[in-house]
Design a protein around this motif. Structure first.
Motif, PDB file in Angstrom:
ATOM      1  N   GLU A  43       0.823  -1.208   0.000  1.00 26.89           N
ATOM      2  CA  GLU A  43       0.000   0.000   0.000  1.00 26.89           C
ATOM      3  C   GLU A  43       0.856   1.256   0.000  1.00 26.89           C
ATOM      4  OE1 GLU A  43      -2.720  -0.229   3.223  1.00 26.89           O
ATOM      5  OE2 GLU A  43      -4.063  -1.645   2.211  1.00 26.89           O
ATOM      6  N   ARG A  44       1.855   1.300   0.868  1.00 24.23           N
ATOM      7  CA  ARG A  44       2.703   2.487   0.928  1.00 24.23           C
ATOM      8  C   ARG A  44       3.631   2.570  -0.274  1.00 24.23           C
ATOM      9  NH1 ARG A  44       5.810   3.273   6.347  1.00 24.23           N
ATOM     10  NH2 ARG A  44       5.925   0.994   6.410  1.00 24.23           N
ATOM     11  N   PHE A  45       4.191   1.441  -0.674  1.00 24.73           N
ATOM     12  CA  PHE A  45       5.107   1.454  -1.817  1.00 24.73           C
ATOM     13  C   PHE A  45       4.385   1.905  -3.077  1.00 24.73           C
ATOM     14  CE2 PHE A  45       6.822  -0.333  -5.663  1.00 24.73           C
ATOM     15  CZ  PHE A  45       8.183  -0.072  -5.564  1.00 24.73           C
ATOM     16  N   ASP A  46       3.242   1.294  -3.381  1.00 27.02           N
ATOM     17  CA  ASP A  46       2.553   1.606  -4.629  1.00 27.02           C
ATOM     18  C   ASP A  46       2.163   3.079  -4.682  1.00 27.02           C
ATOM     19  OD1 ASP A  46       2.868  -1.035  -5.239  1.00 27.02           O
ATOM     20  OD2 ASP A  46       0.737  -1.562  -5.125  1.00 27.02           O
ATOM     21  N   PHE A  47       1.694   3.620  -3.562  1.00 23.19           N
ATOM     22  CA  PHE A  47       1.322   5.032  -3.528  1.00 23.19           C
ATOM     23  C   PHE A  47       2.532   5.905  -3.810  1.00 23.19           C
ATOM     24  CE2 PHE A  47       0.816   9.108  -1.386  1.00 23.19           C
ATOM     25  CZ  PHE A  47      -0.425   9.522  -1.850  1.00 23.19           C
ATOM     26  N   ALA A  48       3.662   5.621  -3.149  1.00 27.25           N
ATOM     27  CA  ALA A  48       4.866   6.428  -3.321  1.00 27.25           C
ATOM     28  C   ALA A  48       5.447   6.278  -4.723  1.00 27.25           C
ATOM     29  CB  ALA A  48       5.901   6.041  -2.262  1.00 27.25           C
ATOM     30  N   PHE A  49       5.468   5.051  -5.240  1.00 32.67           N
ATOM     31  CA  PHE A  49       6.058   4.793  -6.552  1.00 32.67           C
ATOM     32  C   PHE A  49       5.230   5.454  -7.646  1.00 32.67           C
ATOM     33  CE2 PHE A  49       7.615   1.602  -9.837  1.00 32.67           C
ATOM     34  CZ  PHE A  49       8.924   2.038  -9.802  1.00 32.67           C
ATOM     35  N   ARG A  50       3.911   5.360  -7.543  1.00 31.49           N
ATOM     36  CA  ARG A  50       3.052   6.025  -8.530  1.00 31.49           C
ATOM     37  C   ARG A  50       3.207   7.540  -8.459  1.00 31.49           C
ATOM     38  NH1 ARG A  50      -1.728   2.167  -6.600  1.00 31.49           N
ATOM     39  NH2 ARG A  50      -1.313   0.358  -7.939  1.00 31.49           N
ATOM     40  N   ARG A  51       3.337   8.063  -7.245  1.00 37.83           N
ATOM     41  CA  ARG A  51       3.531   9.508  -7.096  1.00 37.83           C
ATOM     42  C   ARG A  51       4.859   9.926  -7.741  1.00 37.83           C
ATOM     43  NH1 ARG A  51       2.194  13.815  -3.542  1.00 37.83           N
ATOM     44  NH2 ARG A  51       3.292  15.629  -4.385  1.00 37.83           N
ATOM     45  N   PHE A  52       5.896   9.137  -7.554  1.00 40.14           N
ATOM     46  CA  PHE A  52       7.197   9.429  -8.163  1.00 40.14           C
ATOM     47  C   PHE A  52       7.079   9.455  -9.683  1.00 40.14           C
ATOM     48  CE2 PHE A  52      11.315   7.543  -9.712  1.00 40.14           C
ATOM     49  CZ  PHE A  52      12.087   8.680  -9.526  1.00 40.14           C
ATOM     50  N   ILE A  53       6.388   8.479 -10.262  1.00 35.66           N
ATOM     51  CA  ILE A  53       6.205   8.445 -11.716  1.00 35.66           C
ATOM     52  C   ILE A  53       5.412   9.665 -12.179  1.00 35.66           C
ATOM     53  CG2 ILE A  53       5.189   7.173 -13.643  1.00 35.66           C
ATOM     54  CD1 ILE A  53       5.660   4.600 -12.013  1.00 35.66           C
ATOM     55  N   ARG A  54       4.330   9.964 -11.487  1.00 36.01           N
ATOM     56  CA  ARG A  54       3.479  11.097 -11.881  1.00 36.01           C
ATOM     57  C   ARG A  54       4.241  12.424 -11.788  1.00 36.01           C
ATOM     58  NH1 ARG A  54      -0.138  10.078  -8.557  1.00 36.01           N
ATOM     59  NH2 ARG A  54       0.057  11.720  -6.978  1.00 36.01           N
ATOM     60  N   ASP A  55       5.024  12.599 -10.723  1.00 36.17           N
ATOM     61  CA  ASP A  55       5.758  13.857 -10.542  1.00 36.17           C
ATOM     62  C   ASP A  55       6.819  14.069 -11.615  1.00 36.17           C
ATOM     63  OD1 ASP A  55       4.333  14.595  -8.309  1.00 36.17           O
ATOM     64  OD2 ASP A  55       5.842  13.937  -6.865  1.00 36.17           O
ATOM     65  N   TRP A  56       7.451  12.978 -12.056  1.00 40.82           N
ATOM     66  CA  TRP A  56       8.595  13.104 -12.947  1.00 40.82           C
ATOM     67  C   TRP A  56       8.307  12.653 -14.372  1.00 40.82           C
ATOM     68  CZ3 TRP A  56      12.827  15.820 -11.972  1.00 40.82           C
ATOM     69  CH2 TRP A  56      13.121  16.142 -10.640  1.00 40.82           C
ATOM     70  N   ALA A  57       7.050  12.429 -14.729  1.00 39.69           N
ATOM     71  CA  ALA A  57       6.726  12.027 -16.095  1.00 39.69           C
ATOM     72  C   ALA A  57       7.224  13.084 -17.078  1.00 39.69           C
ATOM     73  CB  ALA A  57       5.223  11.829 -16.240  1.00 39.69           C
ATOM     74  N   PHE A  58       7.998  12.648 -18.064  1.00 39.41           N
ATOM     75  CA  PHE A  58       8.561  13.482 -19.121  1.00 39.41           C
ATOM     76  C   PHE A  58       9.553  14.518 -18.576  1.00 39.41           C
ATOM     77  CE2 PHE A  58       4.222  12.172 -20.224  1.00 39.41           C
ATOM     78  CZ  PHE A  58       4.524  11.293 -21.250  1.00 39.41           C
ATOM     79  N   LYS A  59      10.173  14.160 -17.455  1.00 37.36           N
ATOM     80  CA  LYS A  59      11.222  14.990 -16.873  1.00 37.36           C
ATOM     81  C   LYS A  59      12.447  14.117 -16.629  1.00 37.36           C
ATOM     82  CE  LYS A  59       7.961  18.151 -14.560  1.00 37.36           C
ATOM     83  NZ  LYS A  59       6.697  17.433 -14.861  1.00 37.36           N
ATOM     84  N   HIS A  60      13.431  14.647 -15.881  1.00 35.83           N
ATOM     85  CA  HIS A  60      14.710  13.970 -15.708  1.00 35.83           C
ATOM     86  C   HIS A  60      15.022  13.734 -14.227  1.00 35.83           C
ATOM     87  CE1 HIS A  60      15.429  14.427 -19.926  1.00 35.83           C
ATOM     88  NE2 HIS A  60      15.579  15.739 -19.883  1.00 35.83           N
ATOM     89  N   PRO A  61      14.451  12.690 -13.616  1.00 35.42           N
ATOM     90  CA  PRO A  61      14.745  12.410 -12.203  1.00 35.42           C
ATOM     91  C   PRO A  61      16.122  11.775 -12.028  1.00 35.42           C
ATOM     92  CG  PRO A  61      13.283  10.733 -13.080  1.00 35.42           C
ATOM     93  CD  PRO A  61      13.452  11.762 -14.171  1.00 35.42           C
ATOM     94  N   SER A  62      16.724  12.029 -10.887  1.00 38.58           N
ATOM     95  CA  SER A  62      18.011  11.445 -10.537  1.00 38.58           C
ATOM     96  C   SER A  62      17.813  10.373  -9.472  1.00 38.58           C
ATOM     97  CB  SER A  62      18.946  12.529 -10.002  1.00 38.58           C
ATOM     98  OG  SER A  62      18.556  12.906  -8.682  1.00 38.58           O
ATOM     99  N   PRO A  63      18.837   9.571  -9.181  1.00 37.94           N
ATOM    100  CA  PRO A  63      18.725   8.606  -8.079  1.00 37.94           C
ATOM    101  C   PRO A  63      18.340   9.262  -6.765  1.00 37.94           C
ATOM    102  CG  PRO A  63      20.628   8.069  -9.422  1.00 37.94           C
ATOM    103  CD  PRO A  63      20.107   9.380  -9.934  1.00 37.94           C
ATOM    104  N   SER A  64      18.890  10.433  -6.473  1.00 41.46           N
ATOM    105  CA  SER A  64      18.560  11.110  -5.217  1.00 41.46           C
ATOM    106  C   SER A  64      17.082  11.471  -5.158  1.00 41.46           C
ATOM    107  CB  SER A  64      19.416  12.369  -5.060  1.00 41.46           C
ATOM    108  OG  SER A  64      20.787  12.054  -4.989  1.00 41.46           O
ATOM    109  N   ASP A  65      16.503  11.866  -6.285  1.00 43.38           N
ATOM    110  CA  ASP A  65      15.065  12.168  -6.317  1.00 43.38           C
ATOM    111  C   ASP A  65      14.250  10.924  -5.972  1.00 43.38           C
ATOM    112  OD1 ASP A  65      15.475  14.863  -7.180  1.00 43.38           O
ATOM    113  OD2 ASP A  65      15.810  14.120  -9.211  1.00 43.38           O
TER     114      ASP A  65
END
Length: 665
Positions: free
Chosen positions: A522-544
């Motif tokens: 539950e926590r992982f999926d929420f966080a992982f989806r949020r990470f994808i949504r925030d950085w879609a078509f952008k350039h995330p780094s490992p630190s992000d």
């Protein structure tokens, strides 16, 4: 992978309290594991502390108009490109850098000196002349001027005079006329080859492409040594001219279908757009007729694709062609919509045992990935059977002519999964291949488990668990190898013998541990989806990524990042003792567990009882924050036969001989 496992552990019937300490094994140092961790990229106005883009995040943009002609007699591609480059950075740019990846095939390239074995061997035995740049011009404000250029291996620098310096918000057009010899089978990711009835051209890295200028490195100009790409986003309008009997399968939407397709083909495509079943657009008979016909002149195929970092295409007269509708679920602010799954392949690949099911595999994968993670953003997805097998580009996959059965399903799911990583999530594959391959391998496992009830799953015995055993036991071999590189090693520095086990397997299994054992689904999926949504078509780094999973996951995960990503630490938990309180089974059981490795993970302790259900005890990582041993009081009133750590082999314990303790009667 068992999505309910974490919930089961949390709901287990247990009561335990810490009742004692023992002498520390020398191999584990709590202060080392739990020391403060400084991530490589700092928090600032561009990248926030919660792992999301900051309020002043920026990225530059490159829009392309491309015209290419394939000379099939001489195996040469001739092209013209117009790039409109937008500088959104706060800096004034005095040069532009472009990728010239075809130069990797030159005999004097850095890639030729890079390696002489494994997947790089072709670079030391067969060569081409690489790019010929007939002209390079820059065009500010509608006035063209010849640019000063420098070619350095697989990079082109355009040095701008002071009058053409590019300040924040400014645009510049670059006009390039070029050509290059198309490599044969040795080309790897791009090639031409002879199928049973004719030639297939898989064209990738076929035009000079802008390097990324970002807030982390300025111009990111690492030479192309076969470790994929890092590119800017933009819109593409491209035209491909080929002999008239060929069809072209390309990234994006075919704009001039009525000009290049027959009326029957147009009608079949229209039918496919409404069909969940695969519809043949170009049959074996159609392909045979095209091959037999002498091409009279050429056709130009016009494609367009928006918000993408690249385009590729394949061309052949031999292709059969089929398609079906994909139903993309709503999500991340995008409405539900339909797209078209397509496959092209030569006649020797046809049949339900092989490529006849490719479109079915493609459709199912895209629909499931869209529903679980982020909606598929493009109008088409195309699987190509050719000679550049196992490679992905936006909305198009190059797979093998001989692929069939489970292997075709797995490779199709894996390559289209790259749409999410790194086509939507614009990872820097040149530096961090583990984010590209590992994240994608992780999501593959869900598709293998879901397709037709798991008929082609679990996907654990190839990319996910090389030895065919439980993933946790397989990864122990990697962790125990002193020569194995850490995940955060620069991609080009990882030797071929470790590339798969580290870049794919260890990275993917790290996400599994994070989801199943540390955060829970539950926590992982929420966080992982949020990470994808925030950085879609952008350039995330490992630190992000690290910050996003901590912030939205609700845990300080520095101990895990340090042990799994920054080091190859090993985990070794042991049951050292188990005794009844006062020698009486009715008063409960004291179980002593020791931590003997530097890596930490939450663990499960299973207490087997005579004539009753086992008790599952959850051991959190905080158990080891100050201590190296803990004694737990397990609330049981009956006799216990044995106590076992990690009974289902979910975590990578390096020594399982000390995981079980038999309780004396």
């Amino acid at each position: 992978m068992n999505p309910s496992r974490a919930a089961f552990l949390l709901a287990s019937a247990l009561t335990f309290t810490s009742v004692g300490l023992a002498q520390s094994p020398a191999s584990y140092d709590p202060l080392k594991t739990f020391a403060p961790l400084t991530l490589p990229d700092p928090v600032n106005s561009y990248r926030s502390s919660n792992g999301a883009p900051g309020p002043q995040y920026w990225q530059n943009r490159a829009d392309y108009e491309l015209h290419a002609t394939i000379d099939t007699a001489n195996k040469v591609l001739t092209g013209t490109e117009v790039i409109t480059y937008t500088n959104n950075s706060p800096d004034t740019l005095t040069s532009l850098w472009l990728n010239l990846e075809q130069n990797t095939y030159r005999q004097n390239s850095r890639a030729a000196a890079f390696a002489s074995s494994g997947r790089h061997a072709r670079k030391t035995t067969e060569f081409t002349a690489g790019y010929t740049l007939d002209s390079v011009e820059v065009q500010p404000l509608g006035k063209a001027a010849k640019a000063q250029t420098v070619v350095s291996d697989t990079r082109l620098q355009i040095q701008l005079p002071e009058a053409l310096a590019l300040p924040h918000g400014a645009k510049l057009r670059v006009l390039i006329h070029y050509s290059y010899p198309i490599p044969g089978l040795f080309g790897g990711r791009t090639s031409w080859g002879m199928a049973k009835q004719g030639e297939i051209y898989d064209l990738a890295q076929w035009y000079p492409r802008l390097c990324v200028y970002d807030d982390l490195h300025g111009w990111d100009t690492q030479p192309y040594l076969d470790n994929e790409f890092y590119l800017e986003y933009g819109n593409f309008d491209y035209f491909v001219t080929v002999p008239a009997n060929m069809i072209v399968a390309g990234s994006g939407e075919l704009v001039n279908a009525t000009e290049v397709l027959s009326k029957p083909e147009l009608a079949r495509i229209a039918e496919a757009r409404k069909s969940d079943k695969t519809v043949m657009i170009r049959t074996a008979e159609d392909a045979a007729a095209a091959v037999a016909a002498k091409p009279s002149g050429t056709k130009t195929w016009h494609f367009a694709m928006e918000n993408t970092r690249d385009v590729s295409f394949s061309a052949s007269a031999t292709f059969l062609w089929d398609a079906a509708r994909m139903n993309i679920a709503a999500g991340a602010g995008h409405p539900a919509h339909a797209a078209l799954a397509q496959s092209v392949y030569p006649v020797e690949s046809a049949g339900d045992a092989a490529w006849g099911r490719s479109t079915e595999y493609l459709k199912d994968s895209v629909e499931h990935f869209s529903a679980r993670w982020y909606p598929y953003p493009y109008p088409n997805a195309i699987n190509v059977a050719g000679f550049s097998s196992g490679m992905e580009y936006p909305a198009i996959l190059f797979d093998g002519i001989d692929d069939k059965g489970k292997e075709l399903f797995w490779i199709t799911a894996h390559e289209i999964g790259h749409t999410w990583f790194p086509m939507i999530m614009g990872f820097n594959e040149r530096r961090n291949a583990w984010m590209d391959e590992g994240f994608n391998t992780f999501i593959d496992t869900f598709e293998s488990d879901e397709f037709e009830g798991g008929i082609d799953g679990p996907k654990r015995d190839s990319e996910y668990a090389p030895g065919g055993g439980a993933p946790a036991d397989e990864i122990v071999k990697v962790l125990a190898n002193p020569a194995a590189p850490i995940i955060l090693t620069r991609a080009d520095a990882i030797q071929e013998k470790y590339r798969h086990s580290v870049t794919y397997f260890k990275s993917a299994f790290g996400l599994t541990l994070l989801r199943e054992d540390i955060l829970g689904p539950e926590r992982f999926d929420f966080a992982f989806r949020r990470f994808i949504r925030d950085w879609a078509f952008k350039h995330p780094s490992p630190s992000d990524f690290f910050r996003a999973m901590e912030s939205e996951g609700g845990e300080d995960l520095s101990y895990f990042w340090r042990g799994w990503y920054f080091n190859n630490w090993q985990l070794d938990l042991a049951v050292t003792d188990a005794q009844y309180v006062d020698g009486d089974p009715a008063k409960g059981l004291r179980v002593t567990v020791a931590n003997q490795g530097q890596l930490l993970l939450p663990a499960t302790l299973r207490v087997e009882r005579e004539g009753g259900q086992p008790i599952e005890v959850k051991i959190p990582v905080e158990t080891w924050m100050q201590n190296t041993t803990h004694t737990f009081l397990v609330d049981t009133t009956t006799r216990v036969t044995a106590v076992t750590l990690d009974p289902e082999h979910k975590i990578p314990d390096s020594d399982r001989s000390n995981n079980t303790f038999t309780v004396p009667r």
